[in-house]
Write a protein that holds these residues in place. Structure first.
Motif, short mmCIF file in Angstrom:
data_model
loop_
_atom_site.label_atom_id
_atom_site.label_comp_id
_atom_site.label_asym_id
_atom_site.label_seq_id
_atom_site.Cartn_x
_atom_site.Cartn_y
_atom_site.Cartn_z
N UNK A 1 1.13 -1.40 0.06
CA UNK A 1 0.01 -0.39 0.35
C UNK A 1 1.01 1.60 0.39
N UNK A 2 1.11 2.15 -0.43
CA UNK A 2 1.23 3.40 -1.07
C UNK A 2 0.85 4.83 -0.23
N UNK A 3 1.32 4.45 1.52
CA UNK A 3 0.99 5.93 2.31
C UNK A 3 0.82 7.33 1.74
N UNK A 4 2.05 7.31 0.53
CA UNK A 4 2.35 8.51 0.70
C UNK A 4 1.25 9.15 0.05
N UNK A 5 0.67 10.98 0.07
CA UNK A 5 -0.78 11.47 0.38
C UNK A 5 -2.18 9.93 0.65
N UNK A 6 -2.24 9.86 1.83
CA UNK A 6 -2.60 9.00 2.51
C UNK A 6 -3.47 10.40 2.85
N UNK A 7 -4.10 10.57 3.95
CA UNK A 7 -4.35 11.03 5.08
C UNK A 7 -4.12 11.00 6.75
N UNK A 8 -3.65 11.89 7.34
CA UNK A 8 -2.96 11.35 8.71
C UNK A 8 -3.85 10.27 9.45
N UNK A 9 -5.84 11.03 8.55
CA UNK A 9 -6.74 10.35 9.77
C UNK A 9 -6.60 8.46 10.11
N UNK A 10 -6.30 8.35 8.71
CA UNK A 10 -6.59 7.03 8.42
C UNK A 10 -4.90 5.84 9.45
N UNK A 11 -4.85 7.05 10.12
CA UNK A 11 -3.55 6.08 10.97
C UNK A 11 -3.90 6.48 12.23
N UNK A 12 -5.57 6.80 12.44
CA UNK A 12 -5.36 7.65 13.84
C UNK A 12 -6.87 6.91 14.43
N UNK A 13 -6.16 5.90 14.95
CA UNK A 13 -7.57 4.43 16.52
C UNK A 13 -8.85 5.42 17.16
N UNK A 14 -8.04 6.49 17.44
CA UNK A 14 -9.00 7.17 18.05
C UNK A 14 -8.86 9.01 18.09
N UNK A 15 -9.66 9.26 16.79
CA UNK A 15 -9.13 10.24 15.70
C UNK A 15 -10.25 11.62 17.23
N UNK A 16 -9.74 12.71 17.39
CA UNK A 16 -9.20 12.99 16.15
C UNK A 16 -7.63 13.77 16.98
N UNK A 17 -7.73 12.74 17.50
CA UNK A 17 -5.77 12.86 18.73
C UNK A 17 -4.87 13.46 17.81
N UNK A 18 -4.10 12.45 16.84
CA UNK A 18 -3.18 12.77 16.27
C UNK A 18 -3.27 14.04 15.52
N UNK A 19 -4.74 13.96 14.88
CA UNK A 19 -4.33 15.08 13.53
C UNK A 19 -4.34 16.64 14.49
N UNK A 20 -4.90 16.49 15.34
CA UNK A 20 -5.31 17.72 16.31
C UNK A 20 -3.88 18.30 17.30
N UNK A 21 -2.69 16.84 17.46
CA UNK A 21 -1.67 17.09 17.83
C UNK A 21 -0.76 17.70 16.97
N UNK A 22 -0.88 17.29 15.65
CA UNK A 22 0.14 17.64 14.90
C UNK A 22 -0.70 19.24 14.11
N UNK A 23 -1.71 20.08 14.37
CA UNK A 23 -2.37 21.40 13.92
C UNK A 23 -1.93 21.78 15.55
N UNK A 24 -1.57 21.29 17.11
CA UNK A 24 -0.57 22.30 17.71
C UNK A 24 0.35 22.63 18.01
N UNK A 25 1.47 21.14 16.93
CA UNK A 25 2.72 21.49 16.56
C UNK A 25 3.12 22.50 15.57
N UNK A 26 2.16 22.77 14.40
CA UNK A 26 2.31 23.34 13.67
C UNK A 26 2.28 24.50 14.08
N UNK A 27 1.45 24.90 15.33
CA UNK A 27 0.95 26.05 15.75
C UNK A 27 1.73 26.68 16.57
N UNK A 28 2.52 26.02 17.27
CA UNK A 28 3.58 26.43 18.54
C UNK A 28 4.82 26.24 17.99
N UNK A 29 4.61 25.33 16.71
CA UNK A 29 5.76 24.97 16.21
C UNK A 29 7.32 24.80 17.44
N UNK A 30 6.82 23.53 18.19
CA UNK A 30 7.49 23.06 18.81
C UNK A 30 7.03 21.78 18.85
#
Length: 340
Positions: A49-78
């Protein structure tokens, strides 16, 4: 959605992560996986399976914890850590620690780290412990001989009891040292009453010069657990002494049963929770994400092994050690599964 080509993907960020043994991916601001290395493909058991191009949410078993954390890391740049995160894979949900590190305003490095600590940190810890175990055998033998001599010469019952306590602790440490010198040694499991273990810890703390007040909040109905009593005692003693080093004046130990606990990929079941609560300075903010790693300490004279050892002991019993902290209120929670 048509997956994007993996070559080239990001200007300024060549796909060198594919050579890394750690499962990694680069995530874009749009939450798409720009690069997923071979180690991540293997960990996800995704086959071709070519994961490149897939949405990160597909990996998250407890959405939206993963995408929320990525968004927070982008905003806070840490860098942000997600501990014991549930991720989807082709063989079912799996547990892992996830580190999210911004590379720039558009790209995020995602690292999937084994939640059970069997990577480089665990290797560093094992090497440090074996070296320590080899060095302490001689001093321990000398301490035992001196304590035995004192015990024979003392007449006061309380002093003889203290000498006996020293001998018992030296014997316990000698046994632990011998086990550490043999790679792959297993815990010596038996049915254990955790309150008896805690009371031994309380006696040792009382024998220290520290003026720490020890309070108990026990659930007397708790069942026994299958554990190595010596190692469990060591984990709790490390947590108690960590509280002393943090300037605590009072230490409270609370025990409770917890229903519906889940340990990694294991099914929900009954667990026993031991909480070590202190009123010390709390965990420094700069150590919050690395507190349980070996050789990490908030004191100049600290070894940085106490909490790392405590977590290793928790995990070798199939349990987990976590914490919550603020100045004046720090709680370390040891969760142990209750087996039939």
């Amino acid at each position: 959605m048509t997956p994007r080509s993996r070559e080239p993907v990001l200007e300024g960020h060549p796909p060198v992560i594919d050579a890394c043994a750690t499962p990694m991916a680069i995530v874009g601001l749009d939450m798409e996986l720009r690069i997923a290395n071979s180690a991540l493909h293997e960990w996800l058991a995704g086959g071709s399976r070519p994961w490149s191009g897939e949405n990160l949410a597909l990996l998250d078993a407890k959405p939206p914890q993963l995408t929320d954390a990525v968004a927070r890391a982008f905003i806070q740049q840490r860098r942000i850590w997600l501990r014991d995160t549930r991720l989807r894979s082709a063989i079912g949900d799996r547990s892992a620690d996830v580190a999210l590190t911004p590379l720039d305003a558009q790209c995020m490095l995602l690292e999937v780290l084994p939640a059970r600590g069997d990577g480089a940190a665990g290797l560093r810890l094992s090497e440090s412990l074996r070296g320590f175990a080899h060095e302490v055998r001689g001093p321990l033998a000398g301490m035992r001989g001196a304590a035995q001599l004192l015990q024979r010469r003392m007449e006061a019952p309380d002093l003889r009891e203290l000498a006996s306590l020293i001998i018992g602790e030296v014997d316990r440490l000698a046994t632990l040292s011998e086990r550490l010198l043999h790679t792959g040694s297993k815990p010596r499991l038996a049915r254990v009453n955790v309150h008896e273990v805690i009371e031994r810890v309380a006696a040792l703390i009382a024998a220290d010069a520290s003026p720490l007040r020890f309070r108990r909040d026990y659930d007397p109905s708790l069942p026994q657990v299958t554990a190595d009593a010596d190692r469990l005692q060591q984990a709790l003693l490390n947590l108690a002494r960590n509280a002393v080093e943090a300037g605590a004046g009072e230490l409270k130990v609370r025990t409770r049963a917890e229903h519906g606990a889940r340990f990694g990929d294991h099914p929900t079941r009954l667990a026993l929770r031991i909480e070590i609560i202190d009123d010390g300075r709390g965990v420094p903010a700069d150590l919050a994400e690395t507190l349980f790693e070996p050789l990490v300490s908030g004191r100049a004279d600290g070894s940085g092994l106490g909490l790392a050892i405590a977590r290793e002991i928790a995990r070798e019993h199939g349990g987990e050690l976590g914490y919550a902290s603020r100045p004046g209120a720090t709680v370390f929670s040891l969760l142990l599964p209750v087996t039939e």
